[in-house]
Design an enzyme around this catalytic site. Structure first.
Site, short mmCIF file in Angstrom:
data_model
loop_
_atom_site.label_atom_id
_atom_site.label_comp_id
_atom_site.label_asym_id
_atom_site.label_seq_id
_atom_site.Cartn_x
_atom_site.Cartn_y
_atom_site.Cartn_z
N PHE A 62 2.53 8.96 -4.34
CA PHE A 62 1.24 8.37 -4.01
C PHE A 62 0.86 7.29 -5.02
O PHE A 62 0.97 7.48 -6.22
CB PHE A 62 0.16 9.46 -3.98
CG PHE A 62 -1.10 8.99 -3.34
CD1 PHE A 62 -1.21 8.89 -1.96
CD2 PHE A 62 -2.20 8.63 -4.12
CE1 PHE A 62 -2.38 8.43 -1.37
CE2 PHE A 62 -3.37 8.17 -3.53
CZ PHE A 62 -3.46 8.07 -2.16
N GLU A 87 -0.21 -5.30 6.49
CA GLU A 87 -0.62 -3.95 6.08
C GLU A 87 -0.45 -3.78 4.57
O GLU A 87 0.30 -4.52 3.93
CB GLU A 87 0.28 -2.91 6.78
CG GLU A 87 -0.39 -2.10 7.86
CD GLU A 87 -1.43 -1.11 7.37
OE1 GLU A 87 -1.99 -1.26 6.27
OE2 GLU A 87 -1.72 -0.17 8.13
P1 IMP Z 1 1.65 6.05 7.49
O1 IMP Z 1 0.96 6.16 8.82
O2 IMP Z 1 2.18 7.39 7.03
O3 IMP Z 1 2.70 4.98 7.44
O4 IMP Z 1 0.54 5.70 6.44
C1 IMP Z 1 -0.07 4.48 6.45
C2 IMP Z 1 -1.43 4.53 5.80
O5 IMP Z 1 -1.58 5.63 4.91
C3 IMP Z 1 -1.59 3.30 4.93
O6 IMP Z 1 -2.15 2.24 5.67
C4 IMP Z 1 -2.49 3.80 3.83
O7 IMP Z 1 -3.84 3.65 4.21
C5 IMP Z 1 -2.18 5.26 3.71
N1 IMP Z 1 -1.24 5.56 2.60
C6 IMP Z 1 0.05 5.95 2.70
N2 IMP Z 1 0.61 6.12 1.49
C7 IMP Z 1 -0.36 5.81 0.59
C8 IMP Z 1 -0.38 5.78 -0.84
O8 IMP Z 1 0.60 6.06 -1.56
N3 IMP Z 1 -1.56 5.42 -1.41
C9 IMP Z 1 -2.68 5.09 -0.68
N4 IMP Z 1 -2.68 5.11 0.66
C10 IMP Z 1 -1.54 5.47 1.29
#
Ligand code: IMP
Length: 178
Positions: free
Chosen positions: A155, A102
């Site tokens: 972010f 990932e």
């Molecule tokens: P989670 O489900 O909250 O763990 O988020 C996972 C997904 O969110 C990742 O595979 C990314 O596609 C997106 N994501 C989370 N944080 C970021 C970031 O800081 N920048 C860009 N995409 C993010």
């Protein structure tokens, strides 16, 4: 300080390509040792992991299969909380050692959903690799076997990660300016 603009947001350089390469080297070496007798299937999650997966797989020097899947996408700068589904998996993973590749584990919700869906297919084991982890944002209890870099809860874009579709092709990682 190198500052860039993507759409309506500004980003500052945060992690250079050299630091990223070193971090990937370390986990690739460990994976190559740990998994040498396990015939792993690497499942890389598009689009975000494409650059990480490419660099990682060049450095993993053991017999392995590499495959690509997609999850439904993430909109803007915060998680939608929506249910995401894996699609594009062609391989039979029953009895296999699977390594998920990932781009980032943020809350861990996406990883949890992916693990649940893959575990239903009876793999021998599932290991998780991610380029980035935001430990402060993590709310799910998911395995985190091979994490290249831990970052604060802000972010980021670059090295495969996007802001509304842009920034994926940046060879360094940038952090949003508040
Ligand atoms: P989670 O489900 O909250 O763990 O988020 C996972 C997904 O969110 C990742 O595979 C990314 O596609 C997106 N994501 C989370 N944080 C970021 C970031 O800081 N920048 C860009 N995409 C993010």
């Amino acid at each position: 300080m190198k500052r860039i603009t993507i759409k309506d947001k500004e980003f500052d350089i945060f992690i250079t390509r050299e630091v990223i390469a070193d971090a990937i080297d370390k986990i690739a070496t460990k994976m190559s040792e740990d998994l040498k007798d396990r015939n792993p299937l690497f499942i890389c999650v598009l689009n975000g992991s494409f650059m990480f997966a490419s660099e990682l797989m060049k450095r993993v020097n053991i017999p392995a299969e590499v495959s690509f899947v997609k999850m439904s996408s993430y909109v803007g700068t915060s998680s939608t909380g929506a249910v995401k589904e894996i699609y594009g998996l062609q391989e039979d993973i029953s009895g296999r050692t699977v390594v998920i590749v990932e781009d980032i584990v943020d809350t861990g919700n996406t990883m949890k959903q992916m693990l649940d869906q893959l575990n239903a297919k009876n793999p021998k084991e599932i290991l998780v690799s991610s380029l980035l982890l935001k430990p402060e944002a993590l709310v799910q209890d998911v395995p985190l076997n091979y994490i290249a870099l831990e970052i604060p809860d802000a972010f980021v874009v670059g090295y495969g990660l996007d802001y509304d579709g842009y920034g994926r092709n940046l060879p360094d990682i940038y952090q949003v300016v508040d």
